[in-house]
Design an enzyme around this catalytic site. Structure first.
Site, PDB file in Angstrom:
ATOM      1  N   SER A  22      -1.355 -12.887   0.778  1.00  0.00           N
ATOM      2  CA  SER A  22      -1.687 -11.878  -0.240  1.00  0.00           C
ATOM      3  C   SER A  22      -3.194 -11.741  -0.420  1.00  0.00           C
ATOM      4  O   SER A  22      -3.649 -11.033  -1.299  1.00  0.00           O
ATOM      5  CB  SER A  22      -1.035 -12.257  -1.576  1.00  0.00           C
ATOM      6  N   ASN A 109       1.705 -21.123  -9.636  1.00  0.00           N
ATOM      7  CA  ASN A 109       2.479 -20.196 -10.471  1.00  0.00           C
ATOM      8  C   ASN A 109       1.809 -19.929 -11.818  1.00  0.00           C
ATOM      9  O   ASN A 109       1.725 -18.781 -12.266  1.00  0.00           O
ATOM     10  CB  ASN A 109       3.899 -20.734 -10.683  1.00  0.00           C
ATOM     11  N   THR A 153       4.297  28.996 -26.501  1.00  0.00           N
ATOM     12  CA  THR A 153       5.522  28.207 -26.345  1.00  0.00           C
ATOM     13  C   THR A 153       6.273  28.907 -25.218  1.00  0.00           C
ATOM     14  O   THR A 153       6.181  30.136 -25.078  1.00  0.00           O
ATOM     15  CB  THR A 153       6.394  28.190 -27.622  1.00  0.00           C
ATOM     16  N   HIS A 154       6.975  28.154 -24.409  1.00  0.00           N
ATOM     17  CA  HIS A 154       7.654  28.695 -23.211  1.00  0.00           C
ATOM     18  C   HIS A 154       6.661  29.412 -22.289  1.00  0.00           C
ATOM     19  O   HIS A 154       7.043  30.331 -21.565  1.00  0.00           O
ATOM     20  CB  HIS A 154       8.781  29.660 -23.582  1.00  0.00           C
ATOM     21  N   SER A 275     -12.028  27.041   0.269  1.00  0.00           N
ATOM     22  CA  SER A 275     -10.990  27.148   1.291  1.00  0.00           C
ATOM     23  C   SER A 275     -11.660  27.284   2.653  1.00  0.00           C
ATOM     24  O   SER A 275     -12.728  27.878   2.780  1.00  0.00           O
ATOM     25  CB  SER A 275     -10.132  28.377   1.004  1.00  0.00           C
ATOM     26  N   LYS A 281     -12.324  31.838  -2.211  1.00  0.00           N
ATOM     27  CA  LYS A 281     -11.585  30.868  -3.021  1.00  0.00           C
ATOM     28  C   LYS A 281     -12.451  29.801  -3.669  1.00  0.00           C
ATOM     29  O   LYS A 281     -13.408  29.311  -3.083  1.00  0.00           O
ATOM     30  CB  LYS A 281     -10.530  30.147  -2.153  1.00  0.00           C
ATOM     31  N   ASN A 283     -11.141  26.480  -5.686  1.00  0.00           N
ATOM     32  CA  ASN A 283      -9.880  25.836  -6.066  1.00  0.00           C
ATOM     33  C   ASN A 283     -10.076  24.694  -7.066  1.00  0.00           C
ATOM     34  O   ASN A 283     -11.031  23.939  -6.974  1.00  0.00           O
ATOM     35  CB  ASN A 283      -9.183  25.291  -4.823  1.00  0.00           C
ATOM     36  N   GLU A 288      -5.628  19.396  -9.693  1.00  0.00           N
ATOM     37  CA  GLU A 288      -4.413  19.270  -8.872  1.00  0.00           C
ATOM     38  C   GLU A 288      -4.209  17.833  -8.399  1.00  0.00           C
ATOM     39  O   GLU A 288      -3.086  17.332  -8.354  1.00  0.00           O
ATOM     40  CB  GLU A 288      -4.485  20.214  -7.671  1.00  0.00           C
ATOM     41  N   TYR A 315       9.493 -18.515 -11.394  1.00  0.00           N
ATOM     42  CA  TYR A 315       8.705 -17.764 -10.418  1.00  0.00           C
ATOM     43  C   TYR A 315       9.512 -17.502  -9.142  1.00  0.00           C
ATOM     44  O   TYR A 315      10.242 -18.356  -8.647  1.00  0.00           O
ATOM     45  CB  TYR A 315       7.420 -18.536 -10.064  1.00  0.00           C
ATOM     46  N   GLN A 320       4.830 -11.435  -6.236  1.00  0.00           N
ATOM     47  CA  GLN A 320       3.538 -11.200  -5.591  1.00  0.00           C
ATOM     48  C   GLN A 320       3.287  -9.695  -5.426  1.00  0.00           C
ATOM     49  O   GLN A 320       2.150  -9.262  -5.262  1.00  0.00           O
ATOM     50  CB  GLN A 320       3.513 -11.912  -4.230  1.00  0.00           C
ATOM     51  N   LYS A 323       0.617  -7.244  -7.799  1.00  0.00           N
ATOM     52  CA  LYS A 323      -0.819  -6.972  -7.749  1.00  0.00           C
ATOM     53  C   LYS A 323      -1.172  -5.642  -7.084  1.00  0.00           C
ATOM     54  O   LYS A 323      -1.964  -4.873  -7.632  1.00  0.00           O
ATOM     55  CB  LYS A 323      -1.544  -8.135  -7.070  1.00  0.00           C
TER      56      LYS A 323
HETATM   57  N1  ARG Z   1       0.204 -15.284  -4.020  1.00  0.00           N
HETATM   58  C1  ARG Z   1       1.130 -15.713  -5.007  1.00  0.00           C
HETATM   59  C2  ARG Z   1       1.423 -14.555  -5.989  1.00  0.00           C
HETATM   60  O1  ARG Z   1       0.683 -13.637  -5.978  1.00  0.00           O
HETATM   61  C3  ARG Z   1       0.564 -16.859  -5.760  1.00  0.00           C
HETATM   62  C4  ARG Z   1       1.593 -17.774  -6.332  1.00  0.00           C
HETATM   63  C5  ARG Z   1       2.239 -18.510  -5.246  1.00  0.00           C
HETATM   64  N2  ARG Z   1       3.173 -19.466  -5.711  1.00  0.00           N
HETATM   65  C6  ARG Z   1       4.033 -20.045  -4.903  1.00  0.00           C
HETATM   66  N3  ARG Z   1       4.813 -20.910  -5.405  1.00  0.00           N
HETATM   67  N4  ARG Z   1       4.110 -19.714  -3.674  1.00  0.00           N
HETATM   68  O2  ARG Z   1       2.363 -14.552  -6.700  1.00  0.00           O
END
Ligand code: ARG
Length: 438
Positions: A22, A109, A153-154, A275, A281, A283, A288, A315, A320, A323
């Site tokens: 990760s 964790n 409205t509408h 454009s 144009k 835009n 958008e 956990y 993961q 993120k």
């Molecule tokens: N990269 C993991 C996450 O984002 C970190 C925690 C990992 N924990 C584990 N027991 N493998 O969640």
């Protein structure tokens, strides 16, 4: 280097290693990771688990890592499993065996949970500040252009309002957005550090110390909940989604208003695009794109809700996934708020075109009925009379205020000369609670 491996006989398959890694995205947590680790080390020392020298060595090592990452001297290497591994490995490289004591009484964790909470808390504050900036831009634009315009409205012309009132509607939506963000910060502000993997630790650690140093109100009550809670990600994704929904509605209006059909606003060249084939144009791409990116932020919310719905305590690696979704949504909502500030602050508001639309829209038809009610006619009857007058004017292709008193009297003898003053657009907003619109 890995943080595990003692019980393994074979090397991890390369595909598995890539799939599991990760660091490509969690490197964004490097600052929080160093901060969390430093607090942990301070606490281990205060609890008699590390001595002063060990503590100082680790703290120095961590702070040199942070400094080198920030200066660009230390490049985060994507071959590590995650940012936690990278920093710990570098610490050991720099200070030797003492570095191996950093992870005492801690699991990745609780480490990742506290890192992400700190990151999210800070990010939510920054988004709230951007929301506030947009509120100011909307307010100023409205005050500087306090002209009459049709309210819809509408998407049919309904009653007269002002441009400022219209802008302030968005101001108020954003006010709720800000409260939602601040509320989410308040709810998330309990520290998971010290929960361990799921069941605490046999050391007598002091979670209140790390909670305090890291700016949390208190440690979480339950270890299992502490490491497996991602409600804060969901709450913020939900707040971001609602912000995007608001920005998307504003975008839709700007797109309509800048069309040849409306011409209520003219977007500045700085925030427009052209454009490749049609030379004439201009835009409204900024609006958008904001409207388009709304789907992307909703997608992050749906994705995380779905990820979380079926996982048992505590956990699980599914988490993961939080993120990338969170970072992407955060970047999208931040960029959208910023671009919207630019679009609104630079656009020109076309007073005359809005006024023309007011005049052509029978926007005083309700007031014709109100006039008759003031003279004693029941509203339902007055509504009908006013409707007949609208039909009369539609056939004549003129506005209500353009017909004569004699024509008014065809429909009711209650009409007098003062009808013209009563239905004048500028006067309408001076009556009753409509005064709040001005
Ligand atoms: N990269 C993991 C996450 O984002 C970190 C925690 C990992 N924990 C584990 N027991 N493998 O969640």
């Amino acid at each position: 280097m890995k943080l595990w491996g003692g019980r393994f006989e074979k090397k991890e398959n390369k595909i598995m290693e890539d799939f599991n890694s990760s660091i490509r995205f969690d490197k964004r947590l490097y600052k929080e990771d160093v901060k969390g680790s430093s607090a942990h080390v301070n606490m281990l020392s205060a609890s008699g688990i590390l001595n002063e020298v060990e503590k100082d060595d680790i703290l120095k090592g961590l702070s040199s890592i942070l400094g080198d990452i920030e200066s660009g001297e230390l490049v985060i290497d994507d071959s590590y499993e995650d940012i936690h591994t990278f920093i710990e490995a570098n610490l050991i490289k720099r200070i030797g065996d003492t570095g191996k004591k950093l992870h005492t009484g801690r699991s990745r964790n609780d480490q990742v949970a506290v890192d992400l909470k700190m990151f999210a808390r800070n990010a939510a504050g920054e988004v709230a500040a951007l929301v506030e900036s947009l509120q100011e831009v909307l307010k100023t634009k409205g005050e500087d252009n306090n002209y009459l315009m049709p309210g819809y409205t509408h998407l049919q012309r309904a009653q007269v309002v002002t441009f400022k009132f219209h802008m302030m509607a968005y101001y108020n939506m954003l006010q709720r957005d800000k409260k939602r963000l601040l509320n989410a910060i308040d709810i998330l502000n309990e520290s998971p550090l010290g929960c361990g993997a799921l069941a605490g630790t046999t050391y007598d650690i002091q979670r209140e110390l790390t909670a305090k140093e890291l700016g949390f109100k208190k440690p979480v009550d339950n270890f299992m909940d502490g490491v497996s809670d991602r409600d804060f990600v969901l709450e913020l994704l939900s707040a971001f989604s609602i912000i995007m929904m608001h920005l998307s509605r504003l975008s839709e209006e700007l797109i309509l208003w800048s069309s040849q059909e409306f011409k209520f606003v003219t977007m500045d060249d700085e925030f427009s695009t052209g454009s490749s084939i049609m030379p004439q144009k201009k835009n409204p791409d900024a609006a958008e794109l904001v409207r388009g990116k709304t789907g992307r932020v909703y997608g992050a919310l749906m994705s995380m809700l779905t990820t979380m719905k079926g996982i048992p305590l505590a956990y699980n690696k599914d988490m993961q996934e939080d993120k990338e979704q969170f970072f992407d949504a955060l970047d999208t909502v931040s960029a959208s708020l910023e671009i919207m500030c630019g679009v609104i602050s630079t656009m020109k508001v076309n007073k005359d075109n809005m006024r023309k639309a007011v005049k052509a829209g029978f926007l005083n038809a309700t007031e014709v009925a109100d006039y008759l009610v003031n003279k004693g006619m029941p509203f339902r009857d007055a509504h009908k009379v006013s409707g007949q007058i609208v039909l009369h004017c539609e056939k004549k292709d003129c506005a209500i205020e353009d017909i004569t008193l004699e024509e008014f009297k065809i429909y009711s003898s209650l009409f007098e000369e003062d009808i013209f003053e009563f239905i004048d657009y500028d006067n309408i907003l001076k009556k009753g609670i409509k005064k709040e619109i001005l």
